[in-house]
Write an enzyme that holds these catalytic residues in place. Structure first.
Site, PDB file in Angstrom:
ATOM      1  N   ASP A 210      77.080  56.012  37.885  1.00  0.00           N
ATOM      2  CA  ASP A 210      76.881  54.574  37.625  1.00  0.00           C
ATOM      3  C   ASP A 210      75.865  54.388  36.514  1.00  0.00           C
ATOM      4  OD1 ASP A 210      74.000  54.081  38.910  1.00  0.00           O
ATOM      5  OD2 ASP A 210      75.076  55.528  40.125  1.00  0.00           O
ATOM      6  N   ASP A 212      73.187  52.437  36.883  1.00  0.00           N
ATOM      7  CA  ASP A 212      72.036  51.852  37.570  1.00  0.00           C
ATOM      8  C   ASP A 212      72.147  50.316  37.469  1.00  0.00           C
ATOM      9  OD1 ASP A 212      69.802  52.363  39.191  1.00  0.00           O
ATOM     10  OD2 ASP A 212      68.451  51.970  37.540  1.00  0.00           O
TER      11      ASP A 212
HETATM   12  N1  LIG Z   1      71.412  54.466  40.148  1.00  0.00           N
HETATM   13  C1  LIG Z   1      70.944  55.386  40.978  1.00  0.00           C
HETATM   14  N2  LIG Z   1      69.639  55.410  41.325  1.00  0.00           N
HETATM   15  C2  LIG Z   1      69.162  56.374  42.141  1.00  0.00           C
HETATM   16  N3  LIG Z   1      69.920  57.339  42.677  1.00  0.00           N
HETATM   17  C3  LIG Z   1      71.212  57.355  42.365  1.00  0.00           C
HETATM   18  N4  LIG Z   1      72.207  58.178  42.753  1.00  0.00           N
HETATM   19  C4  LIG Z   1      73.324  57.764  42.164  1.00  0.00           C
HETATM   20  N5  LIG Z   1      73.108  56.663  41.406  1.00  0.00           N
HETATM   21  C5  LIG Z   1      71.781  56.387  41.514  1.00  0.00           C
END
Ligand SMILES: Nc1ncnc2[nH]cnc12
Ligand SMILES: CSC[C@H]1O[C@H](OP(=O)(O)O)[C@H](O)[C@@H]1O
Length: 294
Positions: A210, A212
Protein backbone atom coordinates in the site's frame (compact mmCIF):
# COMPACT_ATOMS: atom_id res chain seq x y z
CA UNK A 1 25.21 -31.62 -1.62
CA UNK A 2 24.90 -29.80 1.73
CA UNK A 3 26.78 -26.50 1.56
CA UNK A 4 26.47 -25.67 5.26
CA UNK A 5 23.85 -22.98 4.78
CA UNK A 6 20.95 -23.26 7.19
CA UNK A 7 18.53 -20.67 5.93
CA UNK A 8 16.15 -19.15 8.45
CA UNK A 9 13.05 -17.44 7.12
CA UNK A 10 10.84 -15.21 9.24
CA UNK A 11 7.53 -14.92 7.43
CA UNK A 12 5.43 -11.84 8.02
CA UNK A 13 1.78 -10.98 7.46
CA UNK A 14 0.29 -13.36 4.90
CA UNK A 15 3.20 -15.80 4.96
CA UNK A 16 2.42 -18.45 7.56
CA UNK A 17 3.67 -21.61 5.82
CA UNK A 18 5.79 -22.74 2.89
CA UNK A 19 4.66 -25.75 0.88
CA UNK A 20 6.58 -27.99 -1.52
CA UNK A 21 9.53 -28.61 0.85
CA UNK A 22 11.18 -31.96 1.64
CA UNK A 23 10.79 -33.61 5.07
CA UNK A 24 8.70 -30.84 6.65
CA UNK A 25 8.28 -31.02 10.42
CA UNK A 26 7.01 -28.39 12.87
CA UNK A 27 9.29 -28.38 15.92
CA UNK A 28 8.65 -26.66 19.30
CA UNK A 29 11.63 -24.75 20.64
CA UNK A 30 11.62 -23.09 24.06
CA UNK A 31 14.12 -20.38 24.97
CA UNK A 32 15.32 -18.67 28.17
CA UNK A 33 13.45 -15.57 26.91
CA UNK A 34 10.11 -17.34 26.65
CA UNK A 35 8.22 -18.87 23.74
CA UNK A 36 8.68 -17.88 20.12
CA UNK A 37 5.64 -16.94 18.03
CA UNK A 38 5.01 -20.52 16.93
CA UNK A 39 6.71 -23.85 16.29
CA UNK A 40 9.47 -23.71 13.69
CA UNK A 41 9.11 -25.56 10.41
CA UNK A 42 12.22 -27.69 9.80
CA UNK A 43 12.53 -28.77 6.17
CA UNK A 44 14.95 -29.14 3.26
CA UNK A 45 15.07 -28.22 -0.38
CA UNK A 46 17.83 -28.98 -2.89
CA UNK A 47 19.85 -30.40 0.03
CA UNK A 48 19.74 -27.06 1.89
CA UNK A 49 18.28 -26.93 5.38
CA UNK A 50 15.46 -24.44 5.91
CA UNK A 51 13.93 -23.19 9.17
CA UNK A 52 10.71 -21.21 8.87
CA UNK A 53 9.02 -19.17 11.62
CA UNK A 54 5.71 -17.37 11.05
CA UNK A 55 6.36 -14.08 12.85
CA UNK A 56 2.79 -13.54 14.06
CA UNK A 57 2.09 -17.26 14.52
CA UNK A 58 -0.14 -19.33 12.27
CA UNK A 59 -3.53 -17.59 12.30
CA UNK A 60 -1.86 -14.24 13.05
CA UNK A 61 -2.78 -14.06 16.74
CA UNK A 62 0.15 -11.83 17.79
CA UNK A 63 0.38 -8.09 17.16
CA UNK A 64 3.75 -6.40 16.44
CA UNK A 65 4.02 -5.05 20.02
CA UNK A 66 3.22 -8.46 21.54
CA UNK A 67 5.84 -10.43 19.63
CA UNK A 68 8.62 -11.93 21.73
CA UNK A 69 11.41 -10.79 19.41
CA UNK A 70 14.15 -12.14 21.69
CA UNK A 71 12.56 -15.60 21.82
CA UNK A 72 12.11 -15.62 18.04
CA UNK A 73 15.76 -14.81 17.31
CA UNK A 74 17.08 -17.09 20.06
CA UNK A 75 14.91 -19.97 18.79
CA UNK A 76 16.15 -19.50 15.21
CA UNK A 77 19.73 -19.57 16.51
CA UNK A 78 18.99 -22.75 18.49
CA UNK A 79 17.42 -24.20 15.34
CA UNK A 80 20.85 -23.91 13.76
CA UNK A 81 20.25 -21.03 11.34
CA UNK A 82 23.38 -19.57 9.76
CA UNK A 83 21.50 -16.76 8.00
CA UNK A 84 18.15 -15.08 8.54
CA UNK A 85 15.90 -13.60 5.87
CA UNK A 86 12.74 -11.73 6.84
CA UNK A 87 9.82 -11.26 4.49
CA UNK A 88 7.55 -8.42 5.59
CA UNK A 89 4.48 -6.57 4.40
CA UNK A 90 5.25 -2.85 4.18
CA UNK A 91 3.66 0.42 3.20
CA UNK A 92 5.39 2.52 0.55
CA UNK A 93 6.58 6.06 1.28
CA UNK A 94 7.83 6.63 -2.27
CA UNK A 95 5.89 6.89 -5.53
CA UNK A 96 8.32 4.53 -7.30
CA UNK A 97 7.77 1.68 -4.82
CA UNK A 98 4.39 0.42 -5.94
CA UNK A 99 2.15 -2.23 -4.35
CA UNK A 100 3.42 -5.63 -5.52
CA UNK A 101 7.07 -4.49 -5.67
CA UNK A 102 9.71 -5.89 -3.32
CA UNK A 103 12.32 -3.71 -1.57
CA UNK A 104 15.61 -5.15 -0.30
CA UNK A 105 16.17 -2.96 2.75
CA UNK A 106 19.58 -1.56 3.69
CA UNK A 107 18.80 0.87 6.52
CA UNK A 108 16.28 1.34 9.34
CA UNK A 109 14.91 4.08 11.54
CA UNK A 110 13.61 2.60 14.77
CA UNK A 111 10.61 4.45 16.25
CA UNK A 112 9.36 1.48 18.28
CA UNK A 113 9.23 1.93 22.07
CA UNK A 114 7.28 -0.90 23.72
CA UNK A 115 9.65 -3.81 23.10
CA UNK A 116 12.63 -5.57 24.64
CA UNK A 117 15.50 -4.55 22.37
CA UNK A 118 18.55 -6.38 23.68
CA UNK A 119 19.66 -9.77 24.99
CA UNK A 120 22.24 -7.94 27.09
CA UNK A 121 21.87 -5.67 30.12
CA UNK A 122 22.61 -5.63 33.85
CA UNK A 123 25.35 -8.20 34.47
CA UNK A 124 26.57 -8.43 30.90
CA UNK A 125 26.63 -5.24 28.85
CA UNK A 126 27.28 -5.25 25.11
CA UNK A 127 27.13 -2.57 22.44
CA UNK A 128 27.08 -3.99 18.92
CA UNK A 129 27.42 -1.81 15.84
CA UNK A 130 24.37 -1.60 13.64
CA UNK A 131 25.76 1.11 11.37
CA UNK A 132 25.26 -1.41 8.56
CA UNK A 133 22.32 -3.35 9.97
CA UNK A 134 21.86 -5.73 7.06
CA UNK A 135 24.04 -8.55 5.73
CA UNK A 136 25.05 -7.29 2.29
CA UNK A 137 25.76 -10.78 0.98
CA UNK A 138 22.34 -12.11 1.96
CA UNK A 139 20.68 -8.94 0.63
CA UNK A 140 22.41 -9.47 -2.72
CA UNK A 141 21.30 -13.12 -2.84
CA UNK A 142 17.74 -12.12 -1.89
CA UNK A 143 17.61 -9.52 -4.65
CA UNK A 144 18.79 -12.06 -7.24
CA UNK A 145 16.29 -14.63 -6.00
CA UNK A 146 13.36 -12.21 -6.20
CA UNK A 147 14.39 -11.24 -9.74
CA UNK A 148 14.59 -14.90 -10.71
CA UNK A 149 11.07 -15.31 -9.31
CA UNK A 150 9.93 -12.56 -11.69
CA UNK A 151 9.33 -9.86 -9.07
CA UNK A 152 10.08 -6.16 -9.52
CA UNK A 153 12.75 -5.50 -6.90
CA UNK A 154 14.28 -2.29 -5.61
CA UNK A 155 17.74 -2.66 -4.08
CA UNK A 156 18.23 -0.46 -1.03
CA UNK A 157 15.70 1.40 0.99
CA UNK A 158 15.18 2.77 4.47
CA UNK A 159 12.53 0.99 6.55
CA UNK A 160 10.75 3.07 9.18
CA UNK A 161 9.79 0.80 12.07
CA UNK A 162 6.75 2.18 13.93
CA UNK A 163 5.13 0.82 17.08
CA UNK A 164 1.56 0.44 15.84
CA UNK A 165 -0.80 -1.30 15.95
CA UNK A 166 -2.63 1.70 14.47
CA UNK A 167 -1.38 2.85 11.08
CA UNK A 168 0.22 6.32 10.86
CA UNK A 169 -1.42 9.73 10.75
CA UNK A 170 -0.94 11.75 7.57
CA UNK A 171 1.36 14.15 9.46
CA UNK A 172 3.57 11.20 10.50
CA UNK A 173 3.55 9.69 7.02
CA UNK A 174 4.63 13.01 5.44
CA UNK A 175 7.31 13.47 8.10
CA UNK A 176 8.77 10.00 7.45
CA UNK A 177 8.92 10.88 3.74
CA UNK A 178 10.80 14.08 4.60
CA UNK A 179 13.21 12.00 6.67
CA UNK A 180 14.05 10.08 3.49
CA UNK A 181 12.35 6.83 4.48
CA UNK A 182 11.19 4.54 1.69
CA UNK A 183 8.95 1.97 3.36
CA UNK A 184 7.14 1.55 6.67
CA UNK A 185 6.35 -1.45 8.81
CA UNK A 186 5.93 -2.49 12.44
CA UNK A 187 8.18 -5.50 12.96
CA UNK A 188 11.71 -5.32 11.60
CA UNK A 189 12.92 -3.52 14.71
CA UNK A 190 14.14 -4.74 17.13
CA UNK A 191 14.35 -7.94 15.09
CA UNK A 192 17.35 -6.74 13.05
CA UNK A 193 19.16 -5.44 16.16
CA UNK A 194 18.66 -8.73 18.00
CA UNK A 195 19.84 -10.76 15.00
CA UNK A 196 23.08 -8.76 15.04
CA UNK A 197 23.49 -9.39 18.80
CA UNK A 198 22.95 -13.09 18.11
CA UNK A 199 25.66 -12.92 15.41
CA UNK A 200 23.17 -13.93 12.74
CA UNK A 201 23.51 -12.34 9.29
CA UNK A 202 20.08 -10.76 8.64
CA UNK A 203 18.39 -9.26 5.59
CA UNK A 204 14.82 -8.30 4.93
CA UNK A 205 12.57 -7.99 1.91
CA UNK A 206 9.75 -5.49 2.23
CA UNK A 207 6.80 -6.59 0.14
CA UNK A 208 4.88 -3.42 -0.69
CA UNK A 209 1.15 -3.65 -0.06
CA UNK A 210 0.00 0.00 0.00
CA UNK A 211 0.93 3.70 -0.13
CA UNK A 212 0.26 4.24 3.58
CA UNK A 213 -1.80 7.47 3.80
CA UNK A 214 0.32 10.21 2.17
CA UNK A 215 -0.57 9.59 -1.49
CA UNK A 216 -3.44 11.71 -2.79
CA UNK A 217 -4.12 9.29 -5.64
CA UNK A 218 -4.61 6.31 -3.31
CA UNK A 219 -6.90 5.67 -0.37
CA UNK A 220 -5.60 5.48 3.18
CA UNK A 221 -4.19 2.08 4.08
CA UNK A 222 -6.45 -0.44 5.80
CA UNK A 223 -6.10 -4.15 6.52
CA UNK A 224 -8.49 -5.18 3.72
CA UNK A 225 -6.34 -3.35 1.16
CA UNK A 226 -3.17 -4.87 2.61
CA UNK A 227 -4.59 -8.40 2.51
CA UNK A 228 -5.70 -8.06 -1.12
CA UNK A 229 -2.10 -7.40 -2.19
CA UNK A 230 -0.61 -9.75 0.39
CA UNK A 231 -2.24 -12.79 -1.12
CA UNK A 232 -0.42 -12.14 -4.41
CA UNK A 233 2.83 -11.19 -2.62
CA UNK A 234 2.84 -14.37 -0.54
CA UNK A 235 3.10 -16.56 -3.64
CA UNK A 236 5.95 -14.39 -4.95
CA UNK A 237 7.61 -14.64 -1.54
CA UNK A 238 7.49 -18.44 -1.61
CA UNK A 239 8.95 -18.46 -5.14
CA UNK A 240 11.69 -16.09 -3.97
CA UNK A 241 12.60 -18.37 -1.05
CA UNK A 242 12.72 -21.41 -3.35
CA UNK A 243 14.93 -19.69 -5.92
CA UNK A 244 17.20 -18.45 -3.12
CA UNK A 245 17.61 -22.01 -1.87
CA UNK A 246 18.34 -23.32 -5.36
CA UNK A 247 21.09 -20.71 -5.64
CA UNK A 248 22.50 -21.48 -2.17
CA UNK A 249 22.78 -25.15 -3.16
CA UNK A 250 25.43 -24.13 -5.70
CA UNK A 251 27.47 -22.02 -3.23
CA UNK A 252 29.83 -23.08 -0.47
CA UNK A 253 29.07 -20.99 2.63
CA UNK A 254 31.93 -18.86 3.94
CA UNK A 255 31.78 -16.50 6.94
CA UNK A 256 30.01 -13.20 6.33
CA UNK A 257 32.48 -10.68 4.81
CA UNK A 258 31.16 -8.14 7.38
CA UNK A 259 32.30 -10.30 10.32
CA UNK A 260 28.75 -10.58 11.63
CA UNK A 261 29.26 -14.05 13.14
CA UNK A 262 32.04 -12.70 15.39
CA UNK A 263 30.83 -9.14 16.06
CA UNK A 264 30.37 -9.76 19.80
CA UNK A 265 34.17 -10.05 20.11
CA UNK A 266 34.32 -6.24 20.03
CA UNK A 267 31.01 -5.55 21.78
CA UNK A 268 30.97 -7.11 25.25
CA UNK A 269 32.36 -4.67 27.83
CA UNK A 270 31.54 -6.16 31.26
CA UNK A 271 34.62 -7.58 33.01
CA UNK A 272 34.44 -11.39 33.38
CA UNK A 273 34.38 -11.20 37.21
CA UNK A 274 31.43 -8.77 37.12
CA UNK A 275 29.25 -10.88 34.86
CA UNK A 276 25.98 -12.23 36.23
CA UNK A 277 25.94 -16.05 35.95
CA UNK A 278 22.14 -16.06 35.59
CA UNK A 279 22.24 -13.77 32.57
CA UNK A 280 25.21 -15.66 31.13
CA UNK A 281 23.25 -18.91 31.21
CA UNK A 282 20.39 -17.24 29.28
CA UNK A 283 22.91 -16.06 26.69
CA UNK A 284 24.12 -19.60 25.90
CA UNK A 285 22.71 -19.73 22.37
CA UNK A 286 23.13 -16.15 21.22
CA UNK A 287 26.51 -15.38 22.83
CA UNK A 288 27.96 -18.72 23.96
CA UNK A 289 30.68 -18.56 21.32
CA UNK A 290 31.88 -15.09 22.33
CA UNK A 291 31.51 -15.62 26.09
CA UNK A 292 33.56 -18.82 26.03
CA UNK A 293 36.46 -16.80 24.61
CA UNK A 294 36.49 -13.80 26.92
N1 LIG B 1 1.24 1.36 5.73
C1 LIG B 1 1.74 0.52 6.62
N2 LIG B 1 2.20 0.95 7.82
C2 LIG B 1 2.74 0.08 8.70
N3 LIG B 1 2.84 -1.23 8.49
C3 LIG B 1 2.41 -1.71 7.32
N4 LIG B 1 2.37 -2.96 6.84
C4 LIG B 1 1.82 -2.91 5.62
N5 LIG B 1 1.47 -1.64 5.29
C5 LIG B 1 1.83 -0.87 6.35
C1 LIG C 1 -1.40 -6.60 8.23
S1 LIG C 1 -0.73 -5.02 7.94
C2 LIG C 1 0.31 -4.58 9.30
C3 LIG C 1 1.29 -5.64 9.72
O1 LIG C 1 1.96 -6.20 8.57
C4 LIG C 1 3.36 -6.06 8.75
O2 LIG C 1 3.84 -7.20 9.45
P1 LIG C 1 5.07 -8.10 8.98
O3 LIG C 1 6.30 -7.24 8.99
O4 LIG C 1 5.17 -9.19 9.98
O5 LIG C 1 4.74 -8.60 7.59
C5 LIG C 1 3.47 -4.81 9.57
O6 LIG C 1 4.74 -4.65 10.14
C6 LIG C 1 2.36 -4.98 10.57
O7 LIG C 1 2.73 -5.84 11.61
Amino acid sequence: MQKDWVLGIIGGSGLYDIDGLDNPQWVDIETPWGSPSDSILFAELDGIKLRFLPRHGRGHALSPSDLNYRANIDAMKRAGCTDLLSLSAVGSLQEAYAPGDFVVVDQFIDRTFKREKSFFGKGCVAHVSIADPVCERLAELAEKAAKTAGVKVHRGGTYLAMEGPQFSTKAESHMYRQWGCDIIGMTNMPEAKLAREAELPYATIGMVTDYDCWHEGHGNVDVAAVIAVLLKNAEKARDTVKSLITHLSTLERTPSPQGIETNLDVAIITAPEKRDPKLLSKLDAVAGRALSQS
